[in-house]
Motif scaffolding. Structure first.
Motif, PDB file in Angstrom:
ATOM      1  N   GLY A 176       0.801  -1.215   0.000  1.00 45.76           N
ATOM      2  CA  GLY A 176       0.000   0.000   0.000  1.00 45.76           C
ATOM      3  C   GLY A 176       0.835   1.267   0.000  1.00 45.76           C
ATOM      4  N   GLY A 177       2.029   1.200   0.606  1.00 45.56           N
ATOM      5  CA  GLY A 177       2.831   2.411   0.724  1.00 45.56           C
ATOM      6  C   GLY A 177       4.219   2.335   0.167  1.00 45.56           C
ATOM      7  N   THR A 178       4.718   1.122  -0.117  1.00 45.13           N
ATOM      8  CA  THR A 178       6.104   0.979  -0.554  1.00 45.13           C
ATOM      9  C   THR A 178       6.218  -0.027  -1.684  1.00 45.13           C
ATOM     10  N   PHE A 179       7.347   0.049  -2.404  1.00 41.95           N
ATOM     11  CA  PHE A 179       7.673  -0.934  -3.434  1.00 41.95           C
ATOM     12  C   PHE A 179       9.053  -1.485  -3.151  1.00 41.95           C
ATOM     13  N   ASP A 180       9.160  -2.803  -3.209  1.00 45.22           N
ATOM     14  CA  ASP A 180      10.397  -3.496  -2.882  1.00 45.22           C
ATOM     15  C   ASP A 180      10.604  -4.584  -3.926  1.00 45.22           C
ATOM     16  N   VAL A 181      11.797  -4.679  -4.498  1.00 45.87           N
ATOM     17  CA  VAL A 181      12.076  -5.726  -5.474  1.00 45.87           C
ATOM     18  C   VAL A 181      13.422  -6.354  -5.132  1.00 45.87           C
ATOM     19  N   SER A 182      13.441  -7.685  -5.044  1.00 44.63           N
ATOM     20  CA  SER A 182      14.656  -8.404  -4.655  1.00 44.63           C
ATOM     21  C   SER A 182      14.769  -9.704  -5.444  1.00 44.63           C
ATOM     22  N   VAL A 183      16.002 -10.105  -5.694  1.00 40.44           N
ATOM     23  CA  VAL A 183      16.256 -11.427  -6.262  1.00 40.44           C
ATOM     24  C   VAL A 183      16.735 -12.323  -5.129  1.00 40.44           C
ATOM     25  N   ILE A 184      16.039 -13.444  -4.944  1.00 35.32           N
ATOM     26  CA  ILE A 184      16.306 -14.385  -3.853  1.00 35.32           C
ATOM     27  C   ILE A 184      16.598 -15.757  -4.452  1.00 35.32           C
ATOM     28  N   ASP A 185      17.671 -16.379  -4.010  1.00 35.55           N
ATOM     29  CA  ASP A 185      18.037 -17.722  -4.472  1.00 35.55           C
ATOM     30  C   ASP A 185      17.696 -18.738  -3.379  1.00 35.55           C
ATOM     31  N   VAL A 186      16.913 -19.758  -3.715  1.00 31.55           N
ATOM     32  CA  VAL A 186      16.459 -20.766  -2.757  1.00 31.55           C
ATOM     33  C   VAL A 186      17.011 -22.129  -3.163  1.00 31.55           C
ATOM     34  N   ARG A 187      17.744 -22.781  -2.258  1.00 33.40           N
ATOM     35  CA  ARG A 187      18.318 -24.104  -2.519  1.00 33.40           C
ATOM     36  C   ARG A 187      17.927 -25.055  -1.391  1.00 33.40           C
ATOM     37  N   HIS A 188      17.456 -26.257  -1.776  1.00 31.44           N
ATOM     38  CA  HIS A 188      17.041 -27.263  -0.808  1.00 31.44           C
ATOM     39  C   HIS A 188      18.097 -28.357  -0.699  1.00 31.44           C
ATOM     40  N   ALA A 189      18.276 -28.855   0.507  1.00 29.79           N
ATOM     41  CA  ALA A 189      19.185 -29.971   0.750  1.00 29.79           C
ATOM     42  C   ALA A 189      18.685 -30.727   1.972  1.00 29.79           C
ATOM     43  N   ASP A 201      16.305  -3.641  -4.391  1.00 30.99           N
ATOM     44  CA  ASP A 201      16.116  -2.211  -4.640  1.00 30.99           C
ATOM     45  C   ASP A 201      14.686  -1.875  -4.221  1.00 30.99           C
ATOM     46  N   GLY A 202      14.324  -0.617  -4.318  1.00 37.65           N
ATOM     47  CA  GLY A 202      12.971  -0.262  -3.936  1.00 37.65           C
ATOM     48  C   GLY A 202      12.759   1.234  -3.882  1.00 37.65           C
ATOM     49  N   ASN A 203      11.526   1.607  -3.606  1.00 33.39           N
ATOM     50  CA  ASN A 203      11.136   3.012  -3.479  1.00 33.39           C
ATOM     51  C   ASN A 203      10.130   3.098  -2.336  1.00 33.39           C
ATOM     52  N   HIS A 204      10.544   3.735  -1.225  1.00 32.88           N
ATOM     53  CA  HIS A 204       9.671   3.746  -0.042  1.00 32.88           C
ATOM     54  C   HIS A 204       8.519   4.732  -0.176  1.00 32.88           C
ATOM     55  N   THR A 289       8.035   0.907 -11.354  1.00 28.37           N
ATOM     56  CA  THR A 289       8.299  -0.423 -10.802  1.00 28.37           C
ATOM     57  C   THR A 289       8.953  -1.325 -11.840  1.00 28.37           C
ATOM     58  N   VAL A 290       8.555  -1.175 -13.085  1.00 27.04           N
ATOM     59  CA  VAL A 290       9.145  -1.996 -14.154  1.00 27.04           C
ATOM     60  C   VAL A 290      10.623  -1.673 -14.320  1.00 27.04           C
ATOM     61  N   GLU A 291      10.972  -0.390 -14.273  1.00 33.85           N
ATOM     62  CA  GLU A 291      12.384  -0.009 -14.434  1.00 33.85           C
ATOM     63  C   GLU A 291      13.226  -0.493 -13.264  1.00 33.85           C
ATOM     64  N   LEU A 292      12.693  -0.410 -12.038  1.00 32.55           N
ATOM     65  CA  LEU A 292      13.420  -0.942 -10.890  1.00 32.55           C
ATOM     66  C   LEU A 292      13.572  -2.457 -10.996  1.00 32.55           C
ATOM     67  N   THR A 293      12.550  -3.126 -11.525  1.00 36.74           N
ATOM     68  CA  THR A 293      12.635  -4.564 -11.756  1.00 36.74           C
ATOM     69  C   THR A 293      13.719  -4.886 -12.774  1.00 36.74           C
ATOM     70  N   ARG A 294      13.769  -4.119 -13.849  1.00 40.54           N
ATOM     71  CA  ARG A 294      14.773  -4.344 -14.890  1.00 40.54           C
ATOM     72  C   ARG A 294      16.185  -4.162 -14.332  1.00 40.54           C
ATOM     73  N   ASN A 299      21.277  -6.484 -12.323  1.00 36.94           N
ATOM     74  CA  ASN A 299      22.256  -6.647 -11.233  1.00 36.94           C
ATOM     75  C   ASN A 299      22.448  -8.120 -10.888  1.00 36.94           C
ATOM     76  N   ALA A 300      21.347  -8.885 -10.874  1.00 38.02           N
ATOM     77  CA  ALA A 300      21.445 -10.311 -10.582  1.00 38.02           C
ATOM     78  C   ALA A 300      22.230 -11.034 -11.666  1.00 38.02           C
ATOM     79  N   ALA A 301      21.964 -10.663 -12.918  1.00 38.31           N
ATOM     80  CA  ALA A 301      22.686 -11.301 -14.030  1.00 38.31           C
ATOM     81  C   ALA A 301      24.184 -11.009 -13.950  1.00 38.31           C
TER      82      ALA A 301
END
Length: 538
Positions: A176-189, A201-204, A289-294, A299-301
């Motif tokens: 409702g008030g903020t935008f947050d975008v993150s790349v998260i790597d999940v590995r199971h063992a 990244d994000g925009n508060h 939001t699309v530009e922050l996602t891009r 950055n992840a790549a």
């Protein structure tokens, strides 16, 4: 009565709590009003009580002088969110009432006492915002056993209950008030689930409330044109517009057309609003939001990660325009939305359970947290994939540097030692960087160490803000020639505590200090806590 640890999503506009029940299911607690979310709005009555939630939201524009909204956006930035009856209310105090309301409703609904809480924070929160969040929990009288980043919590919930596959996900969190975008790597063992924050990244200041404002402005213009209304909208009229805008936004998630009925100052109107018009009104917001996602994907790549899918989190991602824009701009990535209002608090509950089971905090520890009680219920999780313990590898959310004189340009610059999105060692639970600089003149007797926090990922950047800390390093009468080495070391802990050290190798003189963030002192927190706990929260 059995007890457990809860996960609380303290949101800018809405908050909620979750827990793992004795059967192993992750449950989002219902509020006393029957919903799974509580508006993060506090209304202060004439007798000093704090009313939190829907009632407070309904009075926000009618009695704005007694109502506080969006306190989360002020955390760590100011000491005063509002002044009520001559008494200042800090963002921490206001947030504490929201936490208390959510917590007491969760306990009442679940039938299990609250041993402690894990509270979520945006990934881009710096040290001052995290410290303010911890203070809010303390003022609320809660036993804070940890903080966890919101996208991490969402990834924990998805990775531990929805999929048994390894994946790298971009978590797109539009609340409702903020935008947050993150790349998260999940590995199971077999040993457990390993979760790594790659970058964020994000925009508060960017959130669903701006979409509401766009509709409200459109309705105001259309109402004036249709009825000839030419006066300023009073608080009742403004509330009518705001409430109608929020309803229309929700209607347009499942309809192509909506008709908004208004009656302001005795003038009735029916205003048509199409989804197409709504999307045109808010296209500039979505594009941010699309530009922050891009940028985050790039950055992840650059760090060697290929994203498998986009996970949508936050109530505002229900708007069809969000998924449509992401699919259009990133056609190779599947887009999934799953429990957008609840995923963050449910993930926090899983992190809380990991702490309860004695496996150690998988995130940022609470300050002075008391141990959980001996009669706590340790549950057997019914997980689709993954197994506890959770191991979370964080990355830095800000860059930190010192002021230097750039010899090439002869300009004062900030030299970043710690970079945003730099991995934090899971063994040392800190980032440590040392750089050697030179003195400016012969026989220099002092060095002013000026420390800066920023969001840039470059080595040298212009100075465009005030330092977060300045300290004087006394070199003494050392007769040092110009360019004599000064070693500067930055150590940033997983909890966000920055320690700065400066050493002059020839004499062995040194300076070391921790960055003291702005905000409430420990004594101030305790003073507010003693008063706030006497306030009745409804």
């Amino acid at each position: 009565m059995a007890s457990t640890v809860y996960g609380i999503d303290l949101g800018t506009c809405y908050s909620n709590a979750s827990y793992v029940d004795p059967t192993g299911n992750v449950v989002c607690a219902r509020s006393a009003e029957g919903g799974t979310t509580t508006p993060s709005v506090v209304y202060f009555t004439d007798n000093g009580d704090a009313v939190v939630g829907e009632v407070a939201k309904d009075t926000a524009l009618v009695e704005p002088d007694r109502t506080v909204q969006f306190a989360k956006a002020l955390m760590g930035k100011t000491d005063v969110a509002a002044t009520i009856d001559g008494a200042p209310k800090s963002p921490e105090e206001v947030s504490s009432y929201i936490l208390r309301k959510v917590a007491q409703d969760a306990v009442q609904g679940s039938g299990m006492e609250m041993d402690g809480v894990v509270v979520t924070v945006p990934a881009y929160f710096g040290d001052s915002e995290r410290t303010a969040t911890k203070a809010a929990a303390s003022i609320a009288g809660l036993n804070l056993v940890g903080l966890v980043q919101e996208p991490v919590a969402a990834a924990v919930y998805y990775g531990c209950t929805k999929s048994d596959q390894d994946l790298t996900a971009l978590v797109y969190d539009l609340g409702g008030g903020t935008f947050d975008v993150s790349v998260i790597d999940v590995r199971h063992a077999e040993a457990g689930t390993d979760i790594r924050v790659v970058c964020s990244d994000g925009n508060h200041n960017l959130g669903g409330r701006l979409w509401d404002e766009a509709i409200a402005n459109y309705l105001a213009d259309a109402f004036a044109e249709q009825t000839g209304y030419a006066d300023e909208y009073d608080p009742y009229g403004m509330q009518a517009l705001q409430s109608a805008a929020e309803r229309a936004k929700k209607h347009l998630t499942s309809r192509d057309e909506d008709t908004v009925a208004l009656n302001i100052a005795g003038l009735p109107a029916r205003i048509p609003l199409s989804r197409e018009t709504f999307e045109q009104l808010t296209a500039h917001l979505l594009s941010q939001t699309v530009e922050l996602t891009r940028t985050t994907l790039d950055n992840a790549a650059a760090k060697g990660y290929t994203v498998d899918k986009i996970l949508l989190v936050g109530g505002s991602t229900r708007m069809p325009q969000v998924a449509n824009a992401l699919r259009e701009n990133f056609p190779d990535l599947p887009v999934e939305i799953n429990e957008p209002d609840e995923a963050v608090s449910k993930g926090a509950a899983l992190c809380a359970l990991d702490i309860l089971a004695g496996k150690g905090a998988p995130g940022e520890g609470g300050s002075g947290a008391a141990p959980v009680s001996d009669d706590s219920v340790v549950h057997q999780l019914q997980l689709t994939g993954g197994a506890t313990p959770l191991t979370i590898h964080y990355a830095t959310t800000k860059s930190y540097g010192v002021q230097v004189l750039d010899v090439k340009s002869n300009q004062d610059m900030v030299c970043n030692l710690i970079m945003k999105n730099q991995p934090i060692s899971s063994s040392d639970r800190e980032v440590r960087v040392q750089r050697t600089f030179g003195t400016n003149v012969d026989n220099q007797e002092t060095v002013e160490v000026r420390v800066f926090e920023n969001d840039e990922e470059n080595d040298l950047i212009p100075i465009d803000r005030d330092p977060i800390k300045t300290a004087l390093f006394d070199l003494g009468p050392s007769n040092l020639p110009k360019n004599s080495p000064i070693d500067v070391t930055f150590r940033l802990s997983e909890e966000g505590l920055l320690t700065v050290a400066a050493t002059e190798p020839a004499s062995g003189r040194n300076l070391e200090f921790d960055i003291q963030v702005s905000g409430l002192s420990a004594d101030e927190v305790e003073d507010i806590r003693s008063k706030a706990l006497a306030v009745d929260v409804q």
